[in-house]
Design an enzyme around this catalytic site. Structure first.
Site, PDB file in Angstrom:
ATOM      1  N   ASP A   1       0.812  -1.220   0.000  1.00 26.35           N
ATOM      2  CA  ASP A   1       0.000   0.000   0.000  1.00 26.35           C
ATOM      3  C   ASP A   1       0.847   1.273   0.000  1.00 26.35           C
ATOM      4  O   ASP A   1       0.316   2.363  -0.198  1.00 26.35           O
ATOM      5  CB  ASP A   1      -0.941   0.012   1.214  1.00 26.35           C
TER       6      ASP A   1
ATOM      7  N   TYR B   1       9.721   4.314   3.470  1.00 25.80           N
ATOM      8  CA  TYR B   1      10.674   3.357   4.046  1.00 25.80           C
ATOM      9  C   TYR B   1      12.131   3.753   3.803  1.00 25.80           C
ATOM     10  O   TYR B   1      13.034   3.270   4.482  1.00 25.80           O
ATOM     11  CB  TYR B   1      10.429   1.938   3.499  1.00 25.80           C
TER      12      TYR B   1
HETATM   13  C1  G6P Z   1       2.716  -0.682   5.565  1.00 26.14           C
HETATM   14  C2  G6P Z   1       3.547  -1.553   4.675  1.00 26.14           C
HETATM   15  C3  G6P Z   1       3.420  -2.996   5.082  1.00 26.14           C
HETATM   16  C4  G6P Z   1       3.842  -3.147   6.516  1.00 26.14           C
HETATM   17  C5  G6P Z   1       3.027  -2.221   7.394  1.00 26.14           C
HETATM   18  C6  G6P Z   1       3.557  -2.197   8.790  1.00 26.14           C
HETATM   19  O1  G6P Z   1       1.371  -0.942   5.376  1.00 26.14           O
HETATM   20  O2  G6P Z   1       3.211  -1.426   3.329  1.00 26.14           O
HETATM   21  O3  G6P Z   1       4.214  -3.786   4.234  1.00 26.14           O
HETATM   22  O4  G6P Z   1       3.695  -4.471   6.968  1.00 26.14           O
HETATM   23  O5  G6P Z   1       3.068  -0.910   6.910  1.00 26.14           O
HETATM   24  O6  G6P Z   1       2.651  -1.533   9.598  1.00 26.14           O
HETATM   25  P1  G6P Z   1       2.571  -1.878  11.131  1.00 26.14           P
HETATM   26  O7  G6P Z   1       1.378  -1.146  11.611  1.00 26.14           O
HETATM   27  O8  G6P Z   1       2.432  -3.389  11.207  1.00 26.14           O
HETATM   28  O9  G6P Z   1       3.875  -1.415  11.708  1.00 26.14           O
HETATM   29 MN    MN Z   2       4.316  -2.942   2.213  1.00 29.11          MN
END
Ligand code: G6P
Ligand code: MN
Length: 446
Positions: A166, A244
């Protein structure tokens, strides 16, 4: 249309189901099968879905199973969204790296490598079962580290596996809104690997609006990426990186902030979700909503704090990215409605610096024939260098997981740009092996 969700007890499943409920078009999903190893987690998610479906005519029927073969048989689409080792495993990935003074993160750096080492034996098994039982199904891979997992699965499933994320959609939506244009009307020239991509142009009616945005300080710093990276750095590289990339460009600050935090992200999410998964009375949907909002509010909080970026924008708390990409992808394939989406697929010459089988994250044309990457401009030099290094890491992870080579696992850690010593790489692997039983297959190997 029959959709199987692997990791059916996962916290984000209700987002997908909500999107399915809102889809009234023809060719919509009519049956959902939730597969998970943990029966109690799927039961909780099942309660949320039941509440979501209340009063909705023709809501997709939900079936629950803990048997993989049963889940795959008859599926048109398989969403893989599993977390091998659970959030507990994630917390270990993050903590050990941070204790050793390097980035400890779900998908980036040492944490992402060890997560991949843990996950690939399982996704490999899944890919083989899909090939045997549902060879015509399309696999939509959300399982992280998504780029590595998609590439590993593509060795069994070819182009039938498509990776999604996403974050490029979120970036596109935020940039379009800062420019005051309709997100559907822009061509996003975005390219790289999963969680390692750059937006280099935003084309509307033949004009690139990015150079103008880079000069407009107020508009540029009005959204997440502008706040995280700062206008000056974005102008310096002439592109907008995926959020990221903050872990690379501001590595010291990110590591310092994460080390100073009371707990890692994984540990925080365990605490946030504990009540949701154990509460058996009251509205499961209501509790899920509050927990989800808490999760979104704290997303990348330390990174934002480290550079004084402030709170998350309220529009970013409304999710929509994750499930919308999944639904758009399924609809384009099922209905042969050609569209463009940023996806993780085999390169086929799209990015000149990488070979044809390397899975990359680029704009793709999608229709009943699947997803085809479009050719994109070369990345700026430094970005290309980073992409090549990280692809080498991903391949070492795949090698380690498929052959059991411990040397390949150490190499993956040692050559990662965010792990600064071969000696540290060896020590990290030893420490991870002590705490993570899923790495047992590497023990005693060369
Ligand atoms: C986004 C990234 C995902 C990841 C997530 C982590 O949605 O695209 O790949 O797993 O963030 O979020 P969180 O709330 O689990 O730290
Ligand atoms: Mn991701």
């Amino acid at each position: 249309m029959r959709l199987t969700i692997l990791g059916g007890g996962g916290f984000r499943v209700p987002l997908v189901y909500r999107a399915l409920l809102a889809d009234r078009g023809k060719g919509r999903v009519t049956h959902v099968t939730l597969y998970d190893l943990d029966a109690s987690r799927i039961a909780t998610i099942g309660r949320v879905l039941a509440e979501q479906a209340e009063g909705v005519a023709d809501a997709p029927e939900v079936h629950v199973t803990t048997d993989l073969d049963e889940a795959l048989t008859g599926a048109d689409f398989v969403f893989s969204a599993i977390r091998v080792g659970g959030l507990e495993g994630r917390a270990v990935d993050e903590r050990i790296a941070l204790e050793e003074g390097v980035l400890g993160q779900e998908t980036v750096g040492a944490g992402g490598i060890v997560y991949g080492l843990r996950t690939l034996p399982v996704t490999d098994h899944i890919a083989r079962r899909v090939a045997a039982l549902a060879p015509d199904a399309w696999v939509i891979n959300f399982t992280n580290p998504a780029g590595t997992v998609t590439e590993a699965m593509s060795r069994h499933l070819g182009d039938r596996v498509i990776g999604i994320c996403d974050s490029p959609v979120g970036l596109g939506r935020r940039v379009a809104s800062a420019l005051g244009v309709d997100p559907a009307a822009v061509w996003l020239d975005y390219a790289g690997l999963n969680h390692l991509g750059w937006l280099r142009a935003v084309r509307v009616e033949g004009r690139d609006l990015l150079p103008g945005l880079l000069q407009d300080e107020d508009a540029l710093t009005s959204f997440e990426e502008g706040k995280l990276f700062g206008a000056e750095w974005l102008r310096t590289i002439g592109a907008i990186p995926n959020e990221y990339l903050h872990y690379y460009y501001f590595n010291r600050e990110a590591v310092t902030a994460a080390r100073a935090a009371r707990q890692t992200r994984g540990a925080l999410l365990i605490d946030q979700q504990r009540r949701f998964y154990t509460e058996t009375t009251g509205s499961a949907l209501g509790l899920w909503e509050t927990t989800r909002l808490e999760r979104e509010t704290t997303y990348m909080a330390e990174n934002r704090e480290a550079v004084g970026a402030g709170e998350r924008e309220s529009c970013d708390l409304e999710s929509g990215g994750y499930e919308q990409v999944a639904l758009a992808l399924m609809r384009a394939i099922a209905l042969d409605e050609r569209t463009t989406l940023i996806l993780n697929v085999r390169n086929r010459g799209s990015l000149g610096a990488l070979d044809g089988d390397a899975v990359v994250e680029v704009p793709c044309l999608v229709d009943a024939n699947g997803a085809r990457p479009v050719a994109v401009d070369p990345l700026p030099d430094h970005a290309q260098g980073l992409v090549s290094s990280v692809k080498a890491v991903e391949r070492a992870v795949i090698e380690a997981a498929t052959t059991g080579s411990r040397q390949a696992a150490v190499r993956a850690l040692a050559v990662h740009p965010l792990v600064d010593s071969v000696k540290l790489a060896g020590r990290l692997l030893e420490r991870y092996e002590q705490e993570l039983p899923q790495l047992g297959y590497l023990r005693g190997r060369n």
